[in-house]
Design a protein around this motif. Sequence first.
Motif, PDB file in Angstrom:
ATOM      1  N   MET A 172       0.795  -1.239   0.000  1.00 30.82           N
ATOM      2  CA  MET A 172      -0.030  -0.070   0.200  1.00 30.82           C
ATOM      3  C   MET A 172       0.990   1.126  -0.022  1.00 30.82           C
ATOM      4  SD  MET A 172      -3.227   0.719   2.411  1.00 30.82           S
ATOM      5  CE  MET A 172      -2.542   0.533   3.955  1.00 30.82           C
ATOM      6  N   THR A 173       0.600   2.373  -0.753  1.00 25.41           N
ATOM      7  CA  THR A 173       1.089   3.464  -0.372  1.00 25.41           C
ATOM      8  C   THR A 173       0.035   4.702  -0.477  1.00 25.41           C
ATOM      9  OG1 THR A 173       2.768   4.597  -1.669  1.00 25.41           O
ATOM     10  CG2 THR A 173       1.162   3.845  -3.045  1.00 25.41           C
ATOM     11  N   MET A 174       0.440   5.933  -0.083  1.00 23.76           N
ATOM     12  CA  MET A 174      -0.548   7.058   0.014  1.00 23.76           C
ATOM     13  C   MET A 174       0.123   8.289  -0.703  1.00 23.76           C
ATOM     14  SD  MET A 174      -1.689   8.585   3.494  1.00 23.76           S
ATOM     15  CE  MET A 174      -3.587   8.208   3.774  1.00 23.76           C
ATOM     16  N   THR A 175      -0.984   8.876  -1.305  1.00 24.96           N
ATOM     17  CA  THR A 175      -0.498  10.090  -2.048  1.00 24.96           C
ATOM     18  C   THR A 175      -0.019  11.425  -0.926  1.00 24.96           C
ATOM     19  OG1 THR A 175      -2.904  11.164  -1.787  1.00 24.96           O
ATOM     20  CG2 THR A 175      -2.255  10.137  -3.917  1.00 24.96           C
ATOM     21  N   GLN A 176       0.575  12.226  -1.365  1.00 25.01           N
ATOM     22  CA  GLN A 176       1.374  13.138  -0.323  1.00 25.01           C
ATOM     23  C   GLN A 176       0.382  13.897   0.400  1.00 25.01           C
ATOM     24  OE1 GLN A 176       2.528  12.098  -3.245  1.00 25.01           O
ATOM     25  NE2 GLN A 176       4.831  11.761  -3.058  1.00 25.01           N
TER      26      GLN A 176
ATOM     27  N   PRO B 278       7.674  10.737  -6.253  1.00 27.49           N
ATOM     28  CA  PRO B 278       7.919  11.994  -5.201  1.00 27.49           C
ATOM     29  C   PRO B 278       6.927  13.180  -5.685  1.00 27.49           C
ATOM     30  CG  PRO B 278       9.954  11.027  -5.522  1.00 27.49           C
ATOM     31  CD  PRO B 278       9.119  10.443  -6.321  1.00 27.49           C
ATOM     32  N   ASP B 279       6.647  13.364  -6.910  1.00 24.74           N
ATOM     33  CA  ASP B 279       6.024  14.466  -7.463  1.00 24.74           C
ATOM     34  C   ASP B 279       4.412  14.191  -7.324  1.00 24.74           C
ATOM     35  OD1 ASP B 279       5.376  12.766  -9.507  1.00 24.74           O
ATOM     36  OD2 ASP B 279       6.519  14.065 -11.080  1.00 24.74           O
ATOM     37  N   GLY B 280       4.274  12.863  -6.941  1.00 24.07           N
ATOM     38  CA  GLY B 280       2.840  12.454  -6.636  1.00 24.07           C
ATOM     39  C   GLY B 280       1.981  12.058  -7.834  1.00 24.07           C
ATOM     40  N   LYS B 281       2.661  12.127  -8.950  1.00 17.86           N
ATOM     41  CA  LYS B 281       1.880  11.889 -10.542  1.00 17.86           C
ATOM     42  C   LYS B 281       1.735  10.544 -10.461  1.00 17.86           C
ATOM     43  CE  LYS B 281       2.978  16.328 -12.752  1.00 17.86           C
ATOM     44  NZ  LYS B 281       3.949  16.896 -13.389  1.00 17.86           N
ATOM     45  N   TYR B 282       2.628   9.555 -10.294  1.00 17.53           N
ATOM     46  CA  TYR B 282       2.481   8.352 -10.889  1.00 17.53           C
ATOM     47  C   TYR B 282       2.661   7.238  -9.641  1.00 17.53           C
ATOM     48  CZ  TYR B 282       2.658  10.349 -15.387  1.00 17.53           C
ATOM     49  OH  TYR B 282       2.445  11.206 -16.288  1.00 17.53           O
TER      50      TYR B 282
ATOM     51  N   THR C 172      14.153   7.007  -5.618  1.00 14.09           N
ATOM     52  CA  THR C 172      14.977   7.773  -5.022  1.00 14.09           C
ATOM     53  C   THR C 172      14.382   9.151  -4.627  1.00 14.09           C
ATOM     54  OG1 THR C 172      15.827   8.499  -7.298  1.00 14.09           O
ATOM     55  CG2 THR C 172      17.223   6.915  -6.149  1.00 14.09           C
ATOM     56  N   ALA C 173      15.043   9.777  -3.557  1.00 15.07           N
ATOM     57  CA  ALA C 173      14.463  11.016  -3.257  1.00 15.07           C
ATOM     58  C   ALA C 173      14.338  12.142  -4.426  1.00 15.07           C
ATOM     59  CB  ALA C 173      15.247  11.755  -1.876  1.00 15.07           C
ATOM     60  N   ASP C 174      15.266  12.218  -5.234  1.00 14.30           N
ATOM     61  CA  ASP C 174      15.085  13.159  -6.191  1.00 14.30           C
ATOM     62  C   ASP C 174      14.161  12.789  -7.153  1.00 14.30           C
ATOM     63  OD1 ASP C 174      16.372  10.916  -7.796  1.00 14.30           O
ATOM     64  OD2 ASP C 174      18.172  11.921  -7.937  1.00 14.30           O
TER      65      ASP C 174
END
Length: 615
Positions: free
Chosen positions: A163-167, A222-226, A285-287
């Motif tokens: 599972m994962t969550m949007t920012q 990290p940008d939440g798009k995909y 990766t964080a970037d």
Amino acid sequence: MTFKKTIKKFTIIISIFVFTIELLEARTVYLSPCAMAIDKEGKTLYVAEASAKKVAVLDLASGKVTKNISVSDEPSGIAIAPDGSMLYVTIAAPEGVVDVVKLPKGKVIDSIDTGHTAVAPVLSPDGKMLYICNRYNNNVGIIDLASRKQIATVPVIREPFAMTMTQDGKFLLVANLLPAGATDGEYAAASVSIIDTAAKKVCVEIKLPNGSTSLRGICISPDGKYAYVTHTLSRYQLPTTQLERGWMNTSALSIIDVTEKKLLNSVLLDDVDLGAANPWGVAFTADGKTICVAHAGTHEISVINKDELHAKLEKVARGEKVSDASTTAADVPNDLSFLVGLRKRLKLAGNGPRGIVIAGTKVYAAEYFTDTIGMIDITSEARPEPQSIALGPKQELSVVRKGETYFHDADFCFQRWQSCSTCHPDARVDALNWDLLNDGIGNPKQTKTMLLSHKTGPAMISGIRESAEIAVRKGMQFIQFVVRPEEDAVAIDEYLKTLKPIESPYLVKGRLSPAAKRGEKLYKEAKCATCHPSSSFYTDMNRYNVGTGIGSEKDKEFDTPSLVEIWSSAPYLYDGRSVTMEEVLTKHNAGDKHGKTSDLKPEQIKDLAEYVLSL
Ligand code: HEC
Ligand code: HEC
């Protein structure tokens, strides 16, 4: 000798005895690291060790385990509070919990009740709510951390595993491990459920390509798009005549457009002549530039350039030909060369990487079968040297443990396309049909569980293999296309013989529910026990024609299956046409050839089904 002296002597003997037992036990306990979490500074790694029932605290600078925290039972996942003050550890047990561990001391200060086999803890951005997957209840639990109570559950499809969550905390994306539908049709695949956290409901179900199963990992950019989901993409509709070019099983990464809430495409992680079996953990990766995937079956990390991947996907979506195999977006899930040039495959030193985390440019993988943490620096030279950090002393592998390792290892398969666990995840089922050749061609059968297989011969639904031992050896020869020494097969036998049934989620505190108790009576009245007697794992090990055969299987006799843990291996009947237990007892039991059920009222059918699902 005085009384005091006798007591003293006696105490010494007892102590030596206890010490010896402890030593013996310590020798045979494996750690089995499976999931991890890393602190904000990237200095400390917390490792869930399933077999050891511990969380190891690993100081990354020194490469030393500084603490071992004993938890309630087998840990399956870890989340760290945003302020770093607590760990939330999901526990995989029938009466699952989340252990609350206070840092830095590492003391378990509370256990929050959850459902059956909690896994994949995810914290809301403000750290106030915790979401977990209750794997065998098929739901997601919502825990309020102020009261430390599970306040709601949201039903999902089947065996939510990652599972994962949007920012912004608005949506949860849940990877359902297995397909849930019938398998005798044209489409069978697992899906990703998107939960609207405010409404506490699934708002979209994203169906993955036909044959998608064993969804093990999910992460968000990290940008939440995909979002990216790892899974097996099975070519189950083809007869299992060969392995070349991913003929049976391929490994995939499905990409979900999070704003649009739809599947963008699925890319294959294998190469044309080399499988990358059993993809598991996935992380960014964080970037936001690199996606890494752990391959549990081939002991590798895939390092994928995200921008190049998306550029190529956009190009093909515009109708431009991007490779020999991909001229349209629809070709991509079959293109074994799609990632050429934008992905590196890096070998790990350990065996069976599952969960992964990334700190800076370093990827850490929980190497399940070697009790190690694999580490690779993905920026260094083209082929960086992998390192393995030992979590404990190196253990001698028992025959059983060897067998477990082999069962999950695709290195033993021709071109590494699949391990036994690719079709038998967790030694159970992938919920797909396969056209194996042992009983002729053109008559696909549901994958069978390995549970009790060695005790309930013959093997295969047709009973065509005299025993599970023979099925194991034929599996190596005709499904993995390799020749291996007899001792490897023996090890797999020994491992499979140790499998224990998982407690049914239909039981209430380990006991039959009132409905199941009523069903138990009906089970006898309907004559189920004549072929499925409780005295021998609910199978008499004989073959019958129970009127279920259709097409080429018409009037065929089938080997009576065991009903132990039958709740976990839906859909039912040899071709998986029955999604529910009720259907087995009604729609597919014409003329009462399969137990006397036609005179049962709908409530009684429900009770009987509940009983069978409780076994
Ligand atoms: C391509 C998918 C696939 C792979 C890979 C696979 N199996 Fe199977 N296995 C099946 C299916 C499907 C059945 C049931 C077939 C039937 O009933 O006719 C089965 C049945 C079995 C059975 C008999 C179970 C019973 O009680 O009747 C055993 C034992 C077994 N497999 C062992 C293995 C081993 C060991 C490996 C690895 C060497 C393996 N399988 C790899 C698909 C697979
Ligand atoms: C005459 C022997 C016989 C009787 C009586 C019988 N069964 Fe079965 N059962 C079988 C056989 C053979 C199969 C395999 C049929 C198939 O796969 O199409 C089977 C399959 C099943 C399955 C599906 C298992 C799977 O893995 O897909 C269930 C569930 C089941 N039986 C439950 C029952 C119940 C409940 C009753 C009583 C109402 C019952 N059976 C009566 C022989 C019997």
